[in-house]
Write a protein that holds these residues in place. Structure first.
Motif, short mmCIF file in Angstrom:
data_model
loop_
_atom_site.label_atom_id
_atom_site.label_comp_id
_atom_site.label_asym_id
_atom_site.label_seq_id
_atom_site.Cartn_x
_atom_site.Cartn_y
_atom_site.Cartn_z
N TYR A 17 65.65 83.26 -36.75
CA TYR A 17 65.13 82.40 -37.84
C TYR A 17 64.05 83.04 -38.52
O TYR A 17 63.96 82.91 -39.92
CB TYR A 17 64.51 81.11 -37.35
CG TYR A 17 63.98 80.10 -38.12
CD1 TYR A 17 64.68 79.42 -38.98
CD2 TYR A 17 62.64 80.09 -38.28
CE1 TYR A 17 64.29 78.57 -39.90
CE2 TYR A 17 62.01 79.01 -39.09
CZ TYR A 17 62.73 78.35 -39.65
OH TYR A 17 62.17 77.48 -40.77
N THR A 18 63.07 83.79 -37.85
CA THR A 18 62.13 84.51 -38.52
C THR A 18 62.14 85.96 -38.94
O THR A 18 61.43 86.50 -39.70
CB THR A 18 60.78 84.55 -37.47
OG1 THR A 18 61.29 85.40 -36.26
CG2 THR A 18 60.29 83.11 -37.18
N GLY A 19 63.34 86.48 -38.38
CA GLY A 19 63.67 87.81 -38.72
C GLY A 19 62.80 89.00 -38.16
O GLY A 19 62.83 90.07 -38.48
N PRO B 71 65.68 79.06 -22.34
CA PRO B 71 64.69 79.80 -22.76
C PRO B 71 65.19 81.32 -23.67
O PRO B 71 64.50 81.47 -24.55
CB PRO B 71 63.76 80.33 -21.61
CG PRO B 71 64.06 79.31 -20.62
CD PRO B 71 65.53 78.61 -20.88
N ASP B 72 66.07 81.99 -23.07
CA ASP B 72 66.49 83.19 -23.51
C ASP B 72 67.21 82.89 -25.11
O ASP B 72 66.95 83.59 -25.97
CB ASP B 72 67.36 83.86 -22.88
CG ASP B 72 66.71 84.53 -21.63
OD1 ASP B 72 65.52 85.09 -21.74
OD2 ASP B 72 67.32 84.47 -20.46
N GLU B 73 68.14 81.67 -25.10
CA GLU B 73 68.58 81.60 -26.41
C GLU B 73 67.42 81.12 -27.28
O GLU B 73 67.63 81.19 -28.56
CB GLU B 73 69.58 80.24 -26.16
CG GLU B 73 70.85 80.68 -25.57
CD GLU B 73 71.87 79.47 -25.37
OE1 GLU B 73 71.52 78.42 -26.01
OE2 GLU B 73 72.70 79.55 -24.60
N SER B 74 66.38 80.07 -26.88
CA SER B 74 65.29 79.84 -27.99
C SER B 74 64.65 81.26 -28.42
O SER B 74 64.25 81.13 -29.43
CB SER B 74 64.35 79.03 -27.08
OG SER B 74 64.86 77.99 -26.56
N ILE B 75 64.48 82.23 -27.65
CA ILE B 75 63.71 83.40 -27.96
C ILE B 75 64.66 83.95 -29.09
O ILE B 75 64.16 84.53 -30.23
CB ILE B 75 63.43 84.38 -26.86
CG1 ILE B 75 62.30 83.64 -26.20
CG2 ILE B 75 63.12 85.68 -27.49
CD1 ILE B 75 62.14 84.21 -24.71
N GLU B 76 65.95 83.96 -28.93
CA GLU B 76 66.96 84.67 -29.81
C GLU B 76 67.11 83.79 -31.19
O GLU B 76 67.04 84.50 -32.09
CB GLU B 76 68.35 84.65 -29.07
CG GLU B 76 69.47 85.49 -29.99
CD GLU B 76 69.23 87.04 -30.30
OE1 GLU B 76 69.38 87.19 -31.31
OE2 GLU B 76 68.40 87.60 -29.55
#
Length: 101
Positions: free
Chosen positions: A65-67, A55-60
Motif C-alpha cells: 500500500y505504501t510502497g 501479522p505477516d500478511e498485514s506487514i506485506e
C-alpha cells in the motif's frame, strides 16, 4: 486486559509500571492504537470486520500500500499491534457469547 480500553486508565497503568512515554507516544496511543484495538473488540462482539489478521500478511499489505518496506523495529511493532487487535477481537467474540448465555 479489560475491553474496551479506557485510554486514561491504560496510560496511567503504563506510568505505574515505570514506563515513561513521551508526549508524542501518548498521543499516538490515544489517537491511533487504543481506538484501533477497541474497534477490533467491537468487531469481535458483532463478529464483523477484518479480524483476525495474519501479522505477516498485514506487514506485506502495508508495504504494498505504501510502497515501502518496514525496518525490523517497525515490523516487530506492527506484529505486536496486530496480535493485540486479534486478542481484542477474540475477547469481543467471547464476551458476545457470554452475553447471549
Amino acid at each position: 486486559m479489560n475491553y474496551p480500553i479506557n485510554p486514561d486508565t491504560y496510560l496511567a497503568s503504563v506510568r505505574e509500571a515505570g514506563i515513561n512515554l513521551s508526549e508524542q507516544a501518548e498521543k499516538y496511543y490515544r489517537k491511533m492504537v487504543i481506538p484501533l484495538v477497541n474497534r477490533a473488540y467491537r468487531d469481535g462482539q458483532k463478529n464483523t470486520g477484518a479480524f483476525p489478521m495474519d501479522p505477516d500478511e498485514s506487514i506485506e499489505e502495508f508495504a504494498q500500500y505504501t510502497g515501502r518496506t518496514l525496518d525490523d523495529w517497525s515490523r516487530d511493532m506492527m506484529k505486536l499491534l496486530t496480535e493485540w487487535c486479534n486478542s481484542a477481537y477474540a475477547a469481543g467474540q467471547q464476551d458476545a457469547r457470554g452475553a447471549q448465555s
